[in-house]
Design a protein around this motif. Structure first.
Motif, PDB file in Angstrom:
ATOM      1  N   GLY A  73       1.075  -1.297   0.355  1.00 37.31           N
ATOM      2  CA  GLY A  73      -0.233  -0.324  -0.058  1.00 37.31           C
ATOM      3  C   GLY A  73       1.271   1.374   0.120  1.00 37.31           C
ATOM      4  N   PRO A  74       0.543   2.549   0.216  1.00 32.68           N
ATOM      5  CA  PRO A  74       1.230   3.345  -0.375  1.00 32.68           C
ATOM      6  C   PRO A  74       2.203   4.161   1.244  1.00 32.68           C
ATOM      7  CG  PRO A  74      -1.515   4.599  -0.292  1.00 32.68           C
ATOM      8  CD  PRO A  74      -1.145   2.719   0.032  1.00 32.68           C
ATOM      9  N   THR A  75       2.847   4.462   0.942  1.00 28.58           N
ATOM     10  CA  THR A  75       3.490   5.342   1.959  1.00 28.58           C
ATOM     11  C   THR A  75       2.904   6.755   2.700  1.00 28.58           C
ATOM     12  OG1 THR A  75       5.195   6.502   1.431  1.00 28.58           O
ATOM     13  CG2 THR A  75       5.732   4.326   1.116  1.00 28.58           C
ATOM     14  N   PRO A  76       3.552   6.822   3.894  1.00 29.72           N
ATOM     15  CA  PRO A  76       3.115   8.184   4.608  1.00 29.72           C
ATOM     16  C   PRO A  76       2.988   9.177   2.993  1.00 29.72           C
ATOM     17  CG  PRO A  76       4.157   7.207   6.147  1.00 29.72           C
ATOM     18  CD  PRO A  76       4.498   6.112   4.914  1.00 29.72           C
ATOM     19  N   ARG A  77       4.583   9.497   2.472  1.00 27.11           N
ATOM     20  CA  ARG A  77       4.100  10.363   1.655  1.00 27.11           C
ATOM     21  C   ARG A  77       3.171  10.573   0.526  1.00 27.11           C
ATOM     22  NH1 ARG A  77       7.889   8.303   3.920  1.00 27.11           N
ATOM     23  NH2 ARG A  77       6.725  10.046   5.580  1.00 27.11           N
ATOM     24  N   PHE A  78       1.995   9.444   0.561  1.00 26.84           N
ATOM     25  CA  PHE A  78       0.931   9.644  -0.187  1.00 26.84           C
ATOM     26  C   PHE A  78      -0.002  10.498   0.158  1.00 26.84           C
ATOM     27  CE2 PHE A  78      -3.145   8.114  -1.026  1.00 26.84           C
ATOM     28  CZ  PHE A  78      -3.398   7.533  -2.022  1.00 26.84           C
ATOM     29  N   VAL A  79       0.057  10.919   1.630  1.00 26.13           N
ATOM     30  CA  VAL A  79      -0.664  11.898   2.228  1.00 26.13           C
ATOM     31  C   VAL A  79      -0.132  13.008   2.625  1.00 26.13           C
ATOM     32  CG1 VAL A  79      -2.564  12.079   4.424  1.00 26.13           C
ATOM     33  CG2 VAL A  79      -1.941   9.143   3.867  1.00 26.13           C
ATOM     34  N   GLU A  80       0.870  12.714   2.716  1.00 22.29           N
ATOM     35  CA  GLU A  80       1.554  14.301   2.742  1.00 22.29           C
ATOM     36  C   GLU A  80       1.468  15.054   1.521  1.00 22.29           C
ATOM     37  OE1 GLU A  80       4.731  11.875   6.204  1.00 22.29           O
ATOM     38  OE2 GLU A  80       5.174  12.761   4.035  1.00 22.29           O
ATOM     39  N   LEU A  81       1.953  14.292   0.258  1.00 32.56           N
ATOM     40  CA  LEU A  81       2.072  15.020  -1.194  1.00 32.56           C
ATOM     41  C   LEU A  81       0.461  15.668  -1.091  1.00 32.56           C
ATOM     42  CD1 LEU A  81       3.391  15.375  -3.092  1.00 32.56           C
ATOM     43  CD2 LEU A  81       3.388  13.722  -3.905  1.00 32.56           C
ATOM     44  N   ALA A  82      -0.784  14.424  -1.296  1.00 35.76           N
ATOM     45  CA  ALA A  82      -2.016  15.035  -1.293  1.00 35.76           C
ATOM     46  C   ALA A  82      -2.117  16.232  -0.638  1.00 35.76           C
ATOM     47  CB  ALA A  82      -2.573  13.477  -0.903  1.00 35.76           C
ATOM     48  N   GLU A  83      -2.017  16.518   0.466  1.00 36.47           N
ATOM     49  CA  GLU A  83      -2.144  16.893   2.129  1.00 36.47           C
ATOM     50  C   GLU A  83      -2.075  19.016   1.046  1.00 36.47           C
ATOM     51  OE1 GLU A  83      -2.617  15.400   5.473  1.00 36.47           O
ATOM     52  OE2 GLU A  83      -0.744  16.252   5.171  1.00 36.47           O
ATOM     53  N   ARG A  84      -0.210  18.226   1.018  1.00 34.68           N
ATOM     54  CA  ARG A  84       0.924  19.376  -0.103  1.00 34.68           C
ATOM     55  C   ARG A  84      -0.119  20.534  -1.320  1.00 34.68           C
ATOM     56  NH1 ARG A  84       5.792  19.953   1.602  1.00 34.68           N
ATOM     57  NH2 ARG A  84       6.321  21.454  -0.091  1.00 34.68           N
ATOM     58  N   PHE A  85      -0.465  19.115  -2.327  1.00 40.59           N
ATOM     59  CA  PHE A  85      -0.529  19.694  -3.674  1.00 40.59           C
ATOM     60  C   PHE A  85      -2.515  20.069  -3.540  1.00 40.59           C
ATOM     61  CE2 PHE A  85      -1.536  18.604  -8.165  1.00 40.59           C
ATOM     62  CZ  PHE A  85      -0.370  18.796  -8.212  1.00 40.59           C
ATOM     63  N   VAL A  86      -3.129  19.573  -2.508  1.00 42.99           N
ATOM     64  CA  VAL A  86      -4.413  20.485  -2.037  1.00 42.99           C
ATOM     65  C   VAL A  86      -3.918  21.593  -1.290  1.00 42.99           C
ATOM     66  CG1 VAL A  86      -6.586  20.448  -0.826  1.00 42.99           C
ATOM     67  CG2 VAL A  86      -6.164  18.465  -1.714  1.00 42.99           C
ATOM     68  N   ALA A  87      -2.877  21.712  -0.778  1.00 43.28           N
ATOM     69  CA  ALA A  87      -3.070  23.290  -0.380  1.00 43.28           C
ATOM     70  C   ALA A  87      -2.332  24.659  -1.443  1.00 43.28           C
ATOM     71  CB  ALA A  87      -1.395  23.344   0.916  1.00 43.28           C
ATOM     72  N   ARG A  88      -1.831  23.520  -2.242  1.00 42.15           N
ATOM     73  CA  ARG A  88      -0.610  24.238  -3.064  1.00 42.15           C
ATOM     74  C   ARG A  88      -2.067  24.696  -4.514  1.00 42.15           C
ATOM     75  NH1 ARG A  88       3.227  24.838  -7.619  1.00 42.15           N
ATOM     76  NH2 ARG A  88       5.291  25.678  -6.408  1.00 42.15           N
ATOM     77  N   ILE A  89      -2.551  23.935  -4.938  1.00 33.76           N
ATOM     78  CA  ILE A  89      -3.015  23.951  -6.355  1.00 33.76           C
ATOM     79  C   ILE A  89      -4.723  24.811  -5.848  1.00 33.76           C
ATOM     80  CG2 ILE A  89      -4.080  22.692  -7.904  1.00 33.76           C
ATOM     81  CD1 ILE A  89      -0.901  23.263  -8.018  1.00 33.76           C
ATOM     82  N   ALA A  90      -5.260  25.891  -6.273  1.00 29.00           N
ATOM     83  CA  ALA A  90      -6.418  27.032  -5.991  1.00 29.00           C
ATOM     84  C   ALA A  90      -7.537  26.098  -5.710  1.00 29.00           C
ATOM     85  CB  ALA A  90      -6.263  27.734  -7.216  1.00 29.00           C
ATOM     86  N   ALA A 135      -8.264  22.731  -5.617  1.00 30.49           N
ATOM     87  CA  ALA A 135      -7.778  21.655  -5.965  1.00 30.49           C
ATOM     88  C   ALA A 135      -8.341  21.156  -4.348  1.00 30.49           C
ATOM     89  CB  ALA A 135      -6.666  20.645  -5.672  1.00 30.49           C
ATOM     90  N   ASP A 136      -9.075  20.004  -4.596  1.00 30.07           N
ATOM     91  CA  ASP A 136     -10.127  20.433  -2.840  1.00 30.07           C
ATOM     92  C   ASP A 136      -9.357  18.230  -2.803  1.00 30.07           C
ATOM     93  OD1 ASP A 136     -11.757  22.269  -2.716  1.00 30.07           O
ATOM     94  OD2 ASP A 136     -13.288  21.374  -3.913  1.00 30.07           O
ATOM     95  N   TRP A 137      -9.097  17.433  -3.595  1.00 29.87           N
ATOM     96  CA  TRP A 137      -8.658  16.481  -3.049  1.00 29.87           C
ATOM     97  C   TRP A 137      -7.737  16.131  -4.488  1.00 29.87           C
ATOM     98  CZ3 TRP A 137      -9.818  13.941  -7.324  1.00 29.87           C
ATOM     99  CH2 TRP A 137     -11.015  14.304  -8.966  1.00 29.87           C
ATOM    100  N   VAL A 138      -6.707  15.336  -4.698  1.00 26.96           N
ATOM    101  CA  VAL A 138      -6.275  14.494  -5.555  1.00 26.96           C
ATOM    102  C   VAL A 138      -5.777  13.055  -4.945  1.00 26.96           C
ATOM    103  CG1 VAL A 138      -4.110  15.193  -3.599  1.00 26.96           C
ATOM    104  CG2 VAL A 138      -3.806  15.268  -6.281  1.00 26.96           C
ATOM    105  N   MET A 139      -5.700  13.087  -6.552  1.00 26.31           N
ATOM    106  CA  MET A 139      -5.495  11.304  -6.551  1.00 26.31           C
ATOM    107  C   MET A 139      -4.215  11.191  -7.813  1.00 26.31           C
ATOM    108  SD  MET A 139      -8.878  10.295  -8.655  1.00 26.31           S
ATOM    109  CE  MET A 139      -9.042   8.629  -8.985  1.00 26.31           C
ATOM    110  N   PHE A 140      -3.344  10.202  -7.842  1.00 23.60           N
ATOM    111  CA  PHE A 140      -1.378   9.624  -7.925  1.00 23.60           C
ATOM    112  C   PHE A 140      -1.933   8.392  -9.084  1.00 23.60           C
ATOM    113  CE2 PHE A 140      -1.010  11.794  -3.842  1.00 23.60           C
ATOM    114  CZ  PHE A 140      -0.301  13.000  -4.155  1.00 23.60           C
TER     115      PHE A 140
END
Ligand SMILES: Cc1ncc(COP(=O)(O)O)c(C=O)c1O
Length: 417
Positions: A98-115, A117-122
């Protein structure tokens, strides 16, 4: 001033030997956009390594790199912070159950960065991301038709590849073309789709192969938003090529237009394989219903690279740097072309250069120019968007301009003014 590059650059015996071996075991020796046969003679096919703004081919020729791996190299090859994050994650694990914690960390950062975005899929490649966007738009609306700009590239899957071999008419049966930056044509395409309109694809800017690039006009971007709102369709921004280079929060932010979905790849993990689809809350439920997955999509190493890439890009004001060196390059090229009596066109954002020659219907001047620069150790592309990176400094631009001055002289000598 003499060139610091070993001369003559261009493909050599090691490259030729690899091409001959590849020709036996790989169809055509190389498939797709990386096939050096699409480039002027002299371009190497195989590379040994990259560092910062430099690349070395398998024959040891050094190049100042203006393609950045066709976009992914945003900070430069082997950026130390990205390399360190990659090494840390690789030591822990990459492809697990399954994913590592980086998955959630990156999703949070992506959502915070991209105006928007409320969610993200990789995913992994840009084609994965645009294809997931197409599915999500259809799942969310229950409709089939997708509007795509004529000449735009959204990937190599059957629904979007520009090359028909291996596709069926059915693969593309629900695509309707429109002209980028032409709202009337978009409206007409939407009308043709009628009640079956699922979504509208638009690239961050118009960057079709071999023609002048165009930034989106405010009328077009706002009009596309309005069409989607009026007809209940999904506005999909393809940021695969533009990712992080135009605006940190999304390419259409300066226009005040936010898409419902956006597709990302190339630069987001500085050369590591990663793509993302970002979406607004209205699409969240549909996103849970679409089966979008792949064996390597949750790999931790590329996500660690993406986190480090974001750290650096935000810390240094990456876009400002790219614009500064891009303006230096564009001004230098314009000055040189004038001095040589040549008419060139530089279009699109300065951080993603494209140089085309007037009166060059077959692209011969462009090919001659790029090949001449290559022999002087500067790797340009004659007709595709090029990519500046954080690793390009003023010295690099000045060094490139030395080569392009001589390259313009060659074009002038071969073709006249
Ligand atoms: C705008 C755009 N969309 C999608 C793609 C497809 O990305 P990939 O080659 O990673 O599948 C590309 C690749 O060049 C692109 O430029």
């Amino acid at each position: 001033m003499t060139s610091p590059f070993p001369a003559p650059a261009g493909s050599g015996p090691a490259d030729a030997a690899l091409r001959a071996r590849a020709a036996r075991v790989v169809p055509g020796g190389m498939t797709g956009h990386l096939n050096a046969a699409r480039l002027p003679a002299g371009y190497p096919q195989f590379f040994e390594r990259g560092q910062g703004s430099r690349l070395w081919d398998v024959d040891g020729h050094e190049y100042l790199d203006f393609m950045g791996s066709w976009g992914p190299n945003l900070l430069g090859h082997h950026h130390p912070e990205v390399d360190a994050a990659v090494a840390r994650q690789a030591a822990l694990g990459d492809c697990l159950n399954g994913p590592t914690p980086r998955f959630v960390e990156l999703a949070e950062r992506f959502v915070a960065r991209i105006a928007h975005a409320d969610w993200v899929m990789f995913q992994k490649n840009g084609t994965d991301a645009t294809t997931v966007c197409a599915s999500l738009a259809r799942a969310a609306t229950g409709r089939r038709k997708l509007l795509v700009a004529h000449g735009a590239y959204h990937g190599s899957a059957p629904w979007c590849t520009p090359v028909p071999a291996g596709t069926t008419a059915e693969d593309r049966a629900h695509l309707i073309g429109y002209r980028y930056n032409d709202l009337a044509s978009l409206e007409a395409a939407a009308q043709a789709a009628g009640k079956d309109l699922a979504g509208v694809f638009a690239s961050g800017f118009k960057h079709d192969l071999g023609i002048d690039q165009e930034m989106p006009t405010p009328e077009f971007a706002r009009g596309a938003r309005a069409v989607c709102d009026r007809l209940g369709a999904v506005l999909i921004l393809d940021e695969v090529r533009t990712a992080y280079r135009l605006h940190p929060a999304g390419s259409w932010e300066p226009l005040g237009v936010r898409p419902d979905l956006s597709a990302w790849s190339k630069a987001i993990a500085n050369g590591h394989a990663l793509a993302a689809v970002a979406g607004s809350d209205a699409l969240r439920e549909a996103a849970t219903r679409v089966f979008a997955t792949g064996s390597f999509w949750a790999g931790g190493v590329a996500m660690a690279a993406a986190l480090a890439t974001m750290d650096v890009a935000d810390r240094v004001d990456l876009v400002a740097h790219l614009v500064r060196v891009g303006e230096r390059l564009r001004a230098g090229l314009a000055r040189q072309a004038r001095a040589h009596g040549l008419r060139i066109r530089q279009s699109g954002p300065v951080q993603m250069p494209l140089v085309l020659f007037d009166d060059d219907p077959q692209g011969e001047k462009g090919n001659r120019f790029a090949a001449a620069a290559l022999r002087r150790g500067v790797y340009l592309h004659p007709r595709h968007t090029m990519f500046l990176s954080l690793s390009h400094g003023d010295d690099d631009i000045d060094q490139a301009l030395e080569a392009t001055d001589a390259a313009f002289a060659e074009v002038r000598a071969a073709f006249g003014a």
